[in-house]
Write a protein that holds these residues in place. Sequence first.
Motif, mmCIF file in Angstrom:
data_model
loop_
_atom_site.group_PDB
_atom_site.id
_atom_site.type_symbol
_atom_site.label_atom_id
_atom_site.label_comp_id
_atom_site.label_asym_id
_atom_site.label_seq_id
_atom_site.Cartn_x
_atom_site.Cartn_y
_atom_site.Cartn_z
ATOM 1 N N ASP A 6 46.823 42.266 53.402
ATOM 2 C CA ASP A 6 47.086 41.103 52.552
ATOM 3 C C ASP A 6 47.463 39.875 53.374
ATOM 4 N N GLU A 7 47.710 40.052 54.670
ATOM 5 C CA GLU A 7 48.022 38.930 55.552
ATOM 6 C C GLU A 7 46.786 38.358 56.234
ATOM 7 N N LEU A 8 45.658 39.038 56.114
ATOM 8 C CA LEU A 8 44.430 38.568 56.751
ATOM 9 C C LEU A 8 43.892 37.350 56.022
ATOM 10 N N LYS A 9 43.215 36.505 56.766
ATOM 11 C CA LYS A 9 42.677 35.276 56.192
ATOM 12 C C LYS A 9 41.255 35.087 56.690
ATOM 13 N N VAL A 10 40.338 34.776 55.800
ATOM 14 C CA VAL A 10 38.955 34.484 56.167
ATOM 15 C C VAL A 10 38.884 33.009 56.544
ATOM 16 N N VAL A 11 38.305 32.736 57.713
ATOM 17 C CA VAL A 11 38.253 31.372 58.222
ATOM 18 C C VAL A 11 36.823 31.057 58.622
ATOM 19 N N ASN A 12 36.377 29.841 58.309
ATOM 20 C CA ASN A 12 35.074 29.379 58.770
ATOM 21 C C ASN A 12 35.232 28.936 60.215
ATOM 22 N N LEU A 13 34.723 29.741 61.134
ATOM 23 C CA LEU A 13 34.868 29.484 62.567
ATOM 24 C C LEU A 13 34.406 28.078 62.936
ATOM 25 N N PHE A 14 33.343 27.607 62.326
ATOM 26 C CA PHE A 14 32.758 26.312 62.679
ATOM 27 C C PHE A 14 33.640 25.134 62.288
ATOM 28 N N GLU A 15 34.671 25.360 61.494
ATOM 29 C CA GLU A 15 35.575 24.289 61.079
ATOM 30 C C GLU A 15 36.907 24.317 61.815
ATOM 31 N N THR A 16 37.045 25.188 62.795
ATOM 32 C CA THR A 16 38.321 25.310 63.490
ATOM 33 C C THR A 16 38.396 24.366 64.688
ATOM 34 N N PRO A 17 39.604 23.943 65.046
ATOM 35 C CA PRO A 17 39.771 23.111 66.244
ATOM 36 C C PRO A 17 39.341 23.858 67.514
ATOM 37 N N GLU A 18 39.531 25.173 67.534
ATOM 38 C CA GLU A 18 39.135 25.963 68.699
ATOM 39 C C GLU A 18 37.629 25.915 68.917
ATOM 40 N N TYR A 19 36.867 25.982 67.829
ATOM 41 C CA TYR A 19 35.407 25.933 67.947
ATOM 42 C C TYR A 19 34.967 24.546 68.423
ATOM 43 N N GLU A 20 35.589 23.518 67.879
ATOM 44 C CA GLU A 20 35.264 22.152 68.308
ATOM 45 C C GLU A 20 35.524 21.990 69.806
ATOM 46 N N LYS A 21 36.647 22.519 70.267
ATOM 47 C CA LYS A 21 36.984 22.442 71.693
ATOM 48 C C LYS A 21 35.950 23.207 72.525
ATOM 49 N N LEU A 22 35.541 24.378 72.062
ATOM 50 C CA LEU A 22 34.547 25.178 72.772
ATOM 51 C C LEU A 22 33.212 24.451 72.876
ATOM 52 N N VAL A 23 32.773 23.837 71.786
ATOM 53 C CA VAL A 23 31.508 23.101 71.781
ATOM 54 C C VAL A 23 31.588 21.899 72.720
ATOM 55 N N LYS A 24 32.707 21.180 72.698
ATOM 56 C CA LYS A 24 32.862 20.022 73.589
ATOM 57 C C LYS A 24 32.889 20.453 75.050
ATOM 58 N N THR A 25 33.506 21.596 75.338
ATOM 59 C CA THR A 25 33.521 22.113 76.706
ATOM 60 C C THR A 25 32.112 22.474 77.151
ATOM 61 N N ALA A 26 31.369 23.163 76.299
ATOM 62 C CA ALA A 26 29.986 23.532 76.634
ATOM 63 C C ALA A 26 29.148 22.278 76.882
ATOM 64 N N ARG A 27 29.335 21.263 76.089
ATOM 65 C CA ARG A 27 28.599 20.008 76.266
ATOM 66 C C ARG A 27 28.956 19.354 77.604
ATOM 67 N N ARG A 28 30.240 19.328 77.920
ATOM 68 C CA ARG A 28 30.700 18.754 79.186
ATOM 69 C C ARG A 28 30.105 19.521 80.366
ATOM 70 N N TRP A 29 30.088 20.848 80.267
ATOM 71 C CA TRP A 29 29.501 21.673 81.330
ATOM 72 C C TRP A 29 28.011 21.410 81.470
ATOM 73 N N TYR A 30 27.329 21.247 80.332
ATOM 74 C CA TYR A 30 25.885 20.963 80.358
ATOM 75 C C TYR A 30 25.624 19.626 81.048
#
Length: 102
Positions: A6-30
């Motif tokens: 009952d403590e679990l939560k479904v989250v849209n990964l694509f809307e998280t700050p962590e995903y945004e940070k990951l995408v920006k890092t990948a872009r910077r690396w590219y």
Amino acid sequence: MLDHLDELKVVNLFETPEYEKLVKTARRWYEAGYISKDAATSKETAVDLIKANVGFGVISKGKPGALAQTEQRVSTKLEMINLGKQITSTTNITAIYARYTF
């Protein structure tokens, strides 16, 4: 045993700050040239690139034994770096369910 569900939560990964940070890092690396311009279409694997001394890493799901397996394939010592917290997805759960259902 399942009281914590009952403590679990479904989250849209694509809307998280962590995903945004990951995408920006990948872009910077590219943009810095760390990711090959033809990475999406190249037939070369990360192992091929490491063996040719033009690659320096591989992104993996980190399954048990993955580091040792990759080290053996490239004949060199590697270091594992965690790029983010562990998550699971509907695809992962479906794959597990499909594998163990009769």
